[in-house]
Scaffold this motif. Structure first.
Motif, short mmCIF file in Angstrom:
data_model
loop_
_atom_site.label_atom_id
_atom_site.label_comp_id
_atom_site.label_asym_id
_atom_site.label_seq_id
_atom_site.Cartn_x
_atom_site.Cartn_y
_atom_site.Cartn_z
N TYR A 93 54.07 29.62 51.14
CA TYR A 93 52.68 29.54 50.13
C TYR A 93 51.17 30.07 50.12
N ASN A 94 50.89 30.13 48.91
CA ASN A 94 49.41 30.43 48.55
C ASN A 94 49.53 31.92 48.71
N HIS A 95 47.90 32.50 48.02
CA HIS A 95 47.55 33.51 47.65
C HIS A 95 46.12 34.33 48.05
N ILE A 96 46.08 34.97 47.82
CA ILE A 96 45.00 36.01 47.59
C ILE A 96 45.56 37.02 47.35
N THR A 97 44.84 37.54 47.13
CA THR A 97 44.88 38.60 45.59
C THR A 97 43.20 39.51 44.98
N VAL A 98 43.49 40.83 44.97
CA VAL A 98 42.77 41.09 44.71
C VAL A 98 43.15 42.23 43.58
N LYS A 99 42.15 43.06 43.13
CA LYS A 99 42.53 44.40 42.03
C LYS A 99 42.76 45.66 42.07
N VAL A 100 43.70 46.54 41.67
CA VAL A 100 43.81 48.42 42.38
C VAL A 100 43.48 48.12 42.04
N PRO A 101 41.90 49.32 42.53
CA PRO A 101 40.86 50.34 42.27
C PRO A 101 41.67 51.12 40.72
N ASP A 102 40.55 51.14 40.00
CA ASP A 102 40.11 52.23 39.00
C ASP A 102 41.84 52.48 38.41
N GLU A 103 42.37 50.91 37.87
CA GLU A 103 44.44 50.41 37.11
C GLU A 103 44.00 49.54 37.07
N GLU A 104 43.53 49.38 35.25
CA GLU A 104 43.14 47.94 34.41
C GLU A 104 44.66 46.98 34.56
N GLY A 105 44.11 45.87 34.83
CA GLY A 105 45.13 44.39 34.43
C GLY A 105 45.76 44.80 36.39
N ALA A 106 45.82 45.68 36.86
CA ALA A 106 46.59 45.16 38.29
C ALA A 106 46.22 44.77 39.60
N PHE A 107 46.94 43.71 40.17
CA PHE A 107 46.47 43.55 41.27
C PHE A 107 47.40 43.41 42.43
N LEU A 108 47.35 43.24 43.89
CA LEU A 108 48.05 42.73 44.48
C LEU A 108 47.81 41.77 45.17
N ILE A 109 49.22 41.25 45.43
CA ILE A 109 49.48 39.47 45.90
C ILE A 109 50.14 39.68 46.98
N ASN A 110 50.52 39.17 48.02
CA ASN A 110 51.18 39.17 49.24
C ASN A 110 52.96 38.62 48.44
N PRO A 111 53.84 39.03 48.89
CA PRO A 111 55.43 38.81 48.81
C PRO A 111 55.80 37.33 48.63
N PHE A 112 57.02 37.07 48.20
CA PHE A 112 56.97 35.61 48.21
C PHE A 112 57.96 35.72 48.92
N GLY A 113 57.58 34.48 50.39
CA GLY A 113 58.97 34.93 50.81
C GLY A 113 58.46 35.27 53.03
N LEU A 114 57.52 35.94 52.60
CA LEU A 114 56.61 36.33 53.76
C LEU A 114 55.27 35.57 54.45
N HIS A 115 55.76 34.57 55.64
CA HIS A 115 54.79 34.63 56.26
C HIS A 115 53.07 34.97 56.29
N PHE A 116 51.96 34.38 55.84
CA PHE A 116 50.61 35.21 56.71
C PHE A 116 51.36 35.97 56.94
N SER A 117 51.24 36.02 58.55
CA SER A 117 51.64 36.84 59.86
C SER A 117 52.47 38.09 59.18
#
Length: 253
Positions: free
Chosen positions: A39-63
């Motif tokens: 659980y929990n999340h860190i997200t970043v916007k995708v450069p040069d793509e309006e409204g798109a961002f990156l997020i962790n896949p649900f099911g993977l540990h941070f490691s």
């Protein structure tokens, strides 16, 4: 026989750089003990793509997070790549809200650390009783717990309570920070986490010493003089990535 296309070749150079930086950040959080199962999340916007961002896949540990396993979604929750992984709605709803409405929220971090949840559950919240807490005096927003963040209608209250601040304690819930860059958000989270940890230790021993308002003002005025070159958090984050690399470089793939 078709030639396999590398993950980096499937996106722009700017997106791949963002993917690697974010994957590294997940590994840094895990190294610092800030993982919370899957659980929990860190997200970043995708450069040069309006409204798109990156997020962790649900099911993977941070490691386990890597640059290629991150999921690209839009602010309406649509997956924009061929990721086989789902996205946790509790992460999407909150992060998409801020990415949609706050142009300077390039990176958003939310954790359930023990110290962060404890201080967010304390009457009075964060108190100006240590060096790091003084960084945040007058700069912390609070939002009352309304249950798991999966309802869109909570968004208006989150935005109203955040206001112009970029660090929030979600009451009874945890830490939420954002930044114009990932390193800026990282150093904001690290400092807030340290402030919470030290407050817990201090309150366990007795009555804390409260720093006077005039000293806090001087402290906040002069903080920039203690910042390393490269922008807020840049040198700090780079140092932590080097530490992660000495243990495991698989996040780069």
């Amino acid at each position: 026989m078709a030639t396999a296309v590398s993950p980096a070749a499937r996106c722009t150079a700017a997106e791949w750089e963002a993917r690697q930086q974010l994957a590294a950040c997940y590994r840094v959080f895990d190294l610092l003990g800030w993982s919370e199962m899957i659980y929990n999340h860190i997200t970043v916007k995708v450069p040069d793509e309006e409204g798109a961002f990156l997020i962790n896949p649900f099911g993977l540990h941070f490691s386990e997070v890597t640059a290629s396993s991150l999921v690209k979604i839009d602010i309406d929750g649509n997956t924009l790549d061929d990721s086989p992984y789902p996205v946790n709605r509790a992460g999407f709803v909150q992060h998409a809200l801020f990415h949609r409405h706050l142009p300077d929220a390039h990176c958003i971090m939310h954790t359930h650390t023990t110290a962060g949840m404890a201080v967010s559950s304390l009457e009075g919240g964060l108190q100006p009783v240590n060096f790091y807490a003084c960084n945040f005096a007058g700069q912390i927003a609070y939002h009352d717990f309304e249950g798991v963040t999966v309802r869109d209608e909570e968004g208006a209250r989150l935005l109203e309570n955040l206001g112009s601040k970029r660090a929030m304690l979600l009451r009874n819930h945890g830490i939420l920070v954002m930044g114009r860059t990932l390193p800026e958000a990282f150093i904001r989270h690290w400092s807030l986490q340290r402030a919470c940890e030290i407050q817990l230790a201090t309150l366990s021993m007795g009555t804390p010493l409260t720093v006077p308002a005039e000293v806090i003002a001087t402290h906040q005025r002069d903080l920039h003089q203690a910042q390393a070159p490269g922008g807020p958090g840049a040198a700090d984050f780079a140092a932590m990535v080097r530490l992660v690399d000495r243990r495991d470089r698989s996040w780069r793939d």
